[in-house]
Write a protein that holds these residues in place. Structure first.
Motif, short mmCIF file in Angstrom:
data_model
loop_
_atom_site.label_atom_id
_atom_site.label_comp_id
_atom_site.label_asym_id
_atom_site.label_seq_id
_atom_site.Cartn_x
_atom_site.Cartn_y
_atom_site.Cartn_z
N ASN A 24 10.35 -26.91 -14.03
CA ASN A 24 11.19 -25.72 -14.04
C ASN A 24 10.79 -24.86 -15.24
N PHE A 25 11.38 -23.69 -15.36
CA PHE A 25 10.99 -22.75 -16.41
C PHE A 25 11.24 -23.34 -17.81
N LYS A 26 12.36 -24.01 -18.00
CA LYS A 26 12.70 -24.61 -19.30
C LYS A 26 11.65 -25.67 -19.67
N GLN A 27 11.22 -26.47 -18.72
CA GLN A 27 10.21 -27.49 -18.98
C GLN A 27 8.87 -26.85 -19.36
N LEU A 28 8.51 -25.78 -18.68
CA LEU A 28 7.26 -25.09 -19.00
C LEU A 28 7.28 -24.54 -20.43
N LEU A 29 8.40 -23.93 -20.82
CA LEU A 29 8.53 -23.41 -22.18
C LEU A 29 8.48 -24.53 -23.22
N GLY A 30 9.23 -25.60 -22.97
CA GLY A 30 9.26 -26.73 -23.89
C GLY A 30 7.89 -27.36 -24.03
N LYS A 31 7.19 -27.51 -22.93
CA LYS A 31 5.86 -28.10 -22.94
C LYS A 31 4.88 -27.22 -23.72
N TYR A 32 4.93 -25.94 -23.48
CA TYR A 32 4.04 -25.01 -24.18
C TYR A 32 4.27 -25.07 -25.69
N TYR A 33 5.53 -25.03 -26.09
CA TYR A 33 5.87 -25.09 -27.51
C TYR A 33 5.41 -26.41 -28.13
N PHE A 34 5.72 -27.52 -27.50
CA PHE A 34 5.41 -28.84 -28.04
C PHE A 34 3.90 -29.06 -28.18
N PHE A 35 3.15 -28.70 -27.16
CA PHE A 35 1.71 -29.00 -27.16
C PHE A 35 0.87 -27.99 -27.93
N TYR A 36 1.38 -26.75 -28.11
CA TYR A 36 0.55 -25.74 -28.75
C TYR A 36 1.05 -25.30 -30.12
N PHE A 37 2.31 -25.56 -30.45
CA PHE A 37 2.83 -25.09 -31.74
C PHE A 37 3.41 -26.20 -32.61
N ARG A 38 4.05 -27.15 -32.04
CA ARG A 38 4.72 -28.20 -32.82
C ARG A 38 3.70 -29.22 -33.28
N LYS A 39 3.64 -29.48 -34.58
CA LYS A 39 2.65 -30.43 -35.10
C LYS A 39 3.11 -31.87 -34.97
N GLU A 40 4.41 -32.10 -35.16
CA GLU A 40 4.93 -33.46 -35.13
C GLU A 40 6.06 -33.59 -34.12
N PHE A 41 6.28 -34.79 -33.71
CA PHE A 41 7.40 -35.13 -32.84
C PHE A 41 8.69 -34.92 -33.64
N PRO A 42 9.69 -34.27 -33.10
CA PRO A 42 10.92 -34.03 -33.87
C PRO A 42 11.70 -35.31 -34.14
N ARG A 43 12.38 -35.35 -35.27
CA ARG A 43 13.21 -36.50 -35.64
C ARG A 43 14.51 -36.49 -34.85
N MET A 44 15.05 -37.68 -34.68
CA MET A 44 16.38 -37.90 -34.11
C MET A 44 16.55 -37.39 -32.67
N VAL A 45 15.47 -37.31 -31.92
CA VAL A 45 15.54 -36.91 -30.52
C VAL A 45 15.90 -38.15 -29.70
N LYS A 46 16.86 -38.01 -28.82
CA LYS A 46 17.25 -39.11 -27.94
C LYS A 46 16.36 -39.10 -26.70
N GLY A 47 15.82 -40.26 -26.38
CA GLY A 47 15.00 -40.41 -25.19
C GLY A 47 15.80 -41.07 -24.07
N PRO A 48 15.14 -41.37 -22.97
CA PRO A 48 15.82 -42.04 -21.86
C PRO A 48 16.39 -43.40 -22.29
N LYS A 49 17.55 -43.74 -21.77
CA LYS A 49 18.25 -44.99 -22.12
C LYS A 49 17.37 -46.22 -21.89
N ARG A 50 16.50 -46.18 -20.91
CA ARG A 50 15.68 -47.37 -20.61
C ARG A 50 14.74 -47.73 -21.75
N PHE A 51 14.49 -46.79 -22.66
CA PHE A 51 13.62 -47.06 -23.80
C PHE A 51 14.41 -47.31 -25.09
N ASP A 52 15.73 -47.36 -24.99
CA ASP A 52 16.58 -47.61 -26.16
C ASP A 52 16.56 -49.11 -26.45
N MET A 53 16.01 -49.50 -27.58
CA MET A 53 15.88 -50.91 -27.94
C MET A 53 16.87 -51.35 -29.01
#
Length: 150
Positions: free
Chosen positions: A59-88
């Motif tokens: 969707n449009f929001k995913q395209l914007l987020g992907k563009y920002y993350f892959f082309y502008f953001r240098k590091e993975f942001p802190r304190m981001v919650k991921g899918p519950k299945r990966f919560d250890m």
């Protein structure tokens, strides 16, 4: 060039950093223990290795987020919650440190011998291609290694 788990030198950099982790290391942020972080990073990387071709379109929001993350953001942001299945959190005992450390090492090394194109649907970014998955796995693993000071 963006760092990627698919590049041998970039992968080795992560492996060298994982090797420096010690049982009982404390995170600089977040609430995971080191063995929980290792299990989390392993589970995420393993899921990428076996993900299947995405059937959804972004969707449009995913395209914007992907563009920002892959082309502008240098590091993975802190304190981001991921899918519950990966919560250890609370799911890995401290005596599993060496097992989880070796599991992450083995999983990261597996990216050097894949014989297929990575593909799959990311819940925030939508469908990702082989190159994008390689970058994302590197950034995610780097994020957690920085969390624990290596």
């Amino acid at each position: 060039m963006k760092k990627s788990i698919l590049h041998p030198n970039h992968r080795q950099e992560l492996l060298d950093r994982v090797a420096k982790l010690q049982a009982g290391d404390q995170g600089h942020w977040g609430s995971m223990q080191v063995e929980e972080m290792l299990a989390h990073a392993r589970e995420v990387a393993a899921a990428v290795l076996k993900s299947s071709k995405p059937e959804k379109k972004p969707n449009f929001k995913q395209l914007l987020g992907k563009y920002y993350f892959f082309y502008f953001r240098k590091e993975f942001p802190r304190m981001v919650k991921g899918p519950k299945r990966f919560d250890m959190k609370g799911k890995v005992s401290q005596d599993k440190f060496l097992e989880e450390k070796q599991g992450l090492i083995d999983t990261l090394q597996a990216f050097g011998s894949i014989n297929h194109q990575l593909q799959g649907f990311h819940p925030f970014f939508g469908p990702l291609n082989h190159r994008e998955w390689g970058i994302l796995v590197w950034k995610h693993t780097d994020h957690h290694l920085r969390q624990f000071g290596v």
